[in-house]
Write a protein that holds these residues in place. Sequence first.
Motif, PDB file in Angstrom:
ATOM      1  N   ARG A 203      97.282 155.923  85.662  1.00 54.71           N
ATOM      2  CA  ARG A 203      96.524 155.172  86.655  1.00 54.71           C
ATOM      3  C   ARG A 203      96.639 153.679  86.388  1.00 54.71           C
ATOM      4  N   VAL A 204      97.442 153.030  87.196  1.00 56.70           N
ATOM      5  CA  VAL A 204      97.640 151.584  87.075  1.00 56.70           C
ATOM      6  C   VAL A 204      96.730 150.896  88.084  1.00 56.70           C
ATOM      7  N   VAL A 205      95.742 150.173  87.594  1.00 58.78           N
ATOM      8  CA  VAL A 205      94.773 149.526  88.473  1.00 58.78           C
ATOM      9  C   VAL A 205      95.065 148.047  88.681  1.00 58.78           C
ATOM     10  N   SER A 206      95.978 147.493  87.883  1.00 60.72           N
ATOM     11  CA  SER A 206      96.231 146.055  87.995  1.00 60.72           C
ATOM     12  C   SER A 206      97.680 145.761  87.639  1.00 60.72           C
ATOM     13  N   LEU A 207      98.318 144.911  88.458  1.00 60.38           N
ATOM     14  CA  LEU A 207      99.693 144.468  88.244  1.00 60.38           C
ATOM     15  C   LEU A 207      99.742 142.955  88.192  1.00 60.38           C
ATOM     16  N   THR A 208     100.746 142.414  87.524  1.00 61.41           N
ATOM     17  CA  THR A 208     100.969 140.981  87.495  1.00 61.41           C
ATOM     18  C   THR A 208     102.453 140.728  87.267  1.00 61.41           C
ATOM     19  N   VAL A 209     102.954 139.566  87.684  1.00 61.72           N
ATOM     20  CA  VAL A 209     104.382 139.286  87.587  1.00 61.72           C
ATOM     21  C   VAL A 209     104.646 137.956  86.894  1.00 61.72           C
ATOM     22  N   ASP A 210     105.781 137.927  86.195  1.00 62.24           N
ATOM     23  CA  ASP A 210     106.363 136.697  85.669  1.00 62.24           C
ATOM     24  C   ASP A 210     107.503 136.349  86.602  1.00 62.24           C
ATOM     25  N   THR A 211     107.271 135.449  87.561  1.00 60.62           N
ATOM     26  CA  THR A 211     108.259 135.159  88.604  1.00 60.62           C
ATOM     27  C   THR A 211     109.466 134.395  88.072  1.00 60.62           C
ATOM     28  N   ASP A 212     109.323 133.694  86.954  1.00 58.95           N
ATOM     29  CA  ASP A 212     110.461 132.953  86.390  1.00 58.95           C
ATOM     30  C   ASP A 212     111.501 133.895  85.800  1.00 58.95           C
ATOM     31  N   ASN A 213     111.048 134.984  85.200  1.00 62.21           N
ATOM     32  CA  ASN A 213     111.956 135.902  84.508  1.00 62.21           C
ATOM     33  C   ASN A 213     112.075 137.259  85.183  1.00 62.21           C
ATOM     34  N   ASP A 214     111.478 137.397  86.374  1.00 64.86           N
ATOM     35  CA  ASP A 214     111.536 138.650  87.138  1.00 64.86           C
ATOM     36  C   ASP A 214     111.061 139.838  86.304  1.00 64.86           C
ATOM     37  N   LYS A 215     109.863 139.704  85.747  1.00 66.34           N
ATOM     38  CA  LYS A 215     109.254 140.755  84.943  1.00 66.34           C
ATOM     39  C   LYS A 215     107.947 141.213  85.593  1.00 66.34           C
ATOM     40  N   LEU A 216     107.736 142.516  85.544  1.00 63.88           N
ATOM     41  CA  LEU A 216     106.508 143.115  86.055  1.00 63.88           C
ATOM     42  C   LEU A 216     105.711 143.661  84.891  1.00 63.88           C
TER      43      LEU A 216
END
Length: 734
Positions: A203-216
């Motif tokens: 159950r993943v309730v929260s996501l975030t991204v590193d837009t500079d390095n294309d990481k989730l």
Amino acid sequence: MIYSMPIFGIMLLLQHFSFGLSNEKGIILGMYNRAAIKTYPEIPDESTDFLNALNLLIKPPEALITSIASDPRLSVIFTAINNGIYTIFDFSIWLNTSSSTELFLSYKGRYAAIEQIAYDFITGNLYWCDSMYDWIAMKPIFTTKTEIYNVVIRTDLDHPEGLALDPEDRVMFFSDYGQNSRIERASLDGQDRVVIVYRGILRVVSLTVDTDNDKLYWADHDRQTLEGCDYDGSNRRVIRRMNTVSMTGVAYHQSMLHLVSFGAKKIYKVDLTSESLLYAEKIFTGEPYTIHAYDAETIKSEHDPCLTMDCHHMCVNTKAGPKCLCSDGFELNSDGSTCTDRSYIVDGMFIVSNASMFAVHRLHSVDGQRSVLHSVQLPVTNIETFAVDTKTKTIYFVDSGSRSLKKHDIISLRTKTLTSVSSATVKDLSLDWIANVLGWIEPTLSSIRSFSIIAQTSATIYTDLQQPASLTIDPYNGILYWISGTSVRTIMQGSWTRDIPKVLITAANLHNPTSLQYDVRTNRLYWLDRSVIKSSKTNGMDIESHIVTKGAIKTVVYKDFFGWIDKNKLYSARRRAKAAESALNTVQNANDISVFDSTIQQDKRDSCRIQNGECKDICVPEENGRICKCDIGLQLQSDQSCNSDVLLSNFIVVTDYTHGRIMQICLQTGTIVKLPIKTKEVHALAFDKSTKMLFYSELSTNSISYTTLHGKNTTVLYTTGLAFAEDLAIDYST
């Protein structure tokens, strides 16, 4: 700009010096018990930095803040509170007296089911997950019209929660918590969906991204892990196991992950390079649910390609470039920019009839929207019963006055007679949308009849039945169900091929059943019994009681909702509710109700939401259907089941409670083999060496079952009621 009136009041607790400047940075928490927006000016590096916390108290104090997003360049934050999304303009991380203290309504839903929100800082669109309606929607956040929004993803979602955007790469990421938990990537218009993570996820309730390095990155609440991968799902890694701590929020900022735990009442900081925990700070006032990094320096200046468009409602920036979208209930015209109102024919509608009229209602109708979107008066004597075909946008109905079966085109508003019926009294018209056959009951003739929409021919399926009523159809298997009898009633099962009818549920388990319905999503039968909605499996087992309706004459099941009619009222409630949560005025003397939703009338092989797409283990949605997959350690078989090279001797059996797995461990080599047994919250095990049968208990169902090591012929042996079996043992002496 004109704003809506604020819904929530705010109390400013602490005062500071500066005003909402674009160079401000800090951490923002959404607090529960008592509801508050808590800020930490600057990004905390150590425990002493938490002494500078500031608070805006939210009214009512029991409100739940589920997510926060922002545009620090404009000194604006957005927050999901209960069933609404609100905007604070002129925001300052310091919460000083010059900072705004008003929340302006941007969107309002019917239920408190808004999960994570995410902001496209290029186009000014805000996205959110709705775990009650099972969709992902977006809207231009700075519009003054709260009713303007577009559902960009509404298919193959069970319980969407986590959401993150990379506006520069024009992609979104979202998590779904259901029968097949997973993380997907899609274009910002909801197209080009690809599942990137589907194994070893709970159950993943929260996501975030590193837009500079294309990481989730994500926090798996039930696995209690902090994980990450590339945008295509590759290079997945567990960054940190939190061990007994379930995370509810995660935010990326400059090679660091900031996290909160609602249960532990703590805020954490993890270094992504060393994977070390830099601090775990206790919060003594309130319970943190969500976290957000507020920093204008992390937002790049990008040209908004939507500025070149002249969109009637909204514009979204896709991989192919900007394109116009219309608000939900509207249709994009051929010019690609203007919109036409089609609000009377969108998914998620209840259609209610009386003797001469159909009325359309939106289940998710909110303030600013009409509860009755459309109604049509027909030149007929008496609409006895009706069924809906969402593919052709047609309502089929029986006019008892002319003794005829007719069809009404919802778009053209034209009505046509198809065939005559033998009796003036016809009940429970039902559509098999796979076979394109209509079925109905003629009570005075004690028969079930059918009409082929393609061949335009009628047929008698059954005659000489015992007071048949309430016909419903399983279109995937061509099975018919109906209620039989008067004072003593049973639920019967038959088929289009005229198999001998058999009793499915005996009178001993029924009182006065009516309004029988087969639900394709749950593969269960639902009926009304003395004002209580009940259900069972299609084999008649596992009877459950759900909700008291008080006076309902006809009920309907839709997603996670129940709907029912009584006189001139349409009621609805969530499945977990104990009574009606909504009451709308509908037509006078309502006599029938149905659901219009094209996602329900799908081939199960095209949708994971319908009977798991016929997959025996993991169903993964694809752009044009679905593909069956297996969990780690299993191999896909030709019948879409999963199997493994199970051990037949010299092994012990253990449970993986977290992932619902049962595994063998070889006593000679230590090799681990996952058994192809689909379970959830398995607790106790026992293996019968003589019969090679495995017995296990499940907490989720409070049951004891047995099966083979290959997962064949699984049978429920005993249900324990409110208790659960903590241990199992076999007595070989008996």
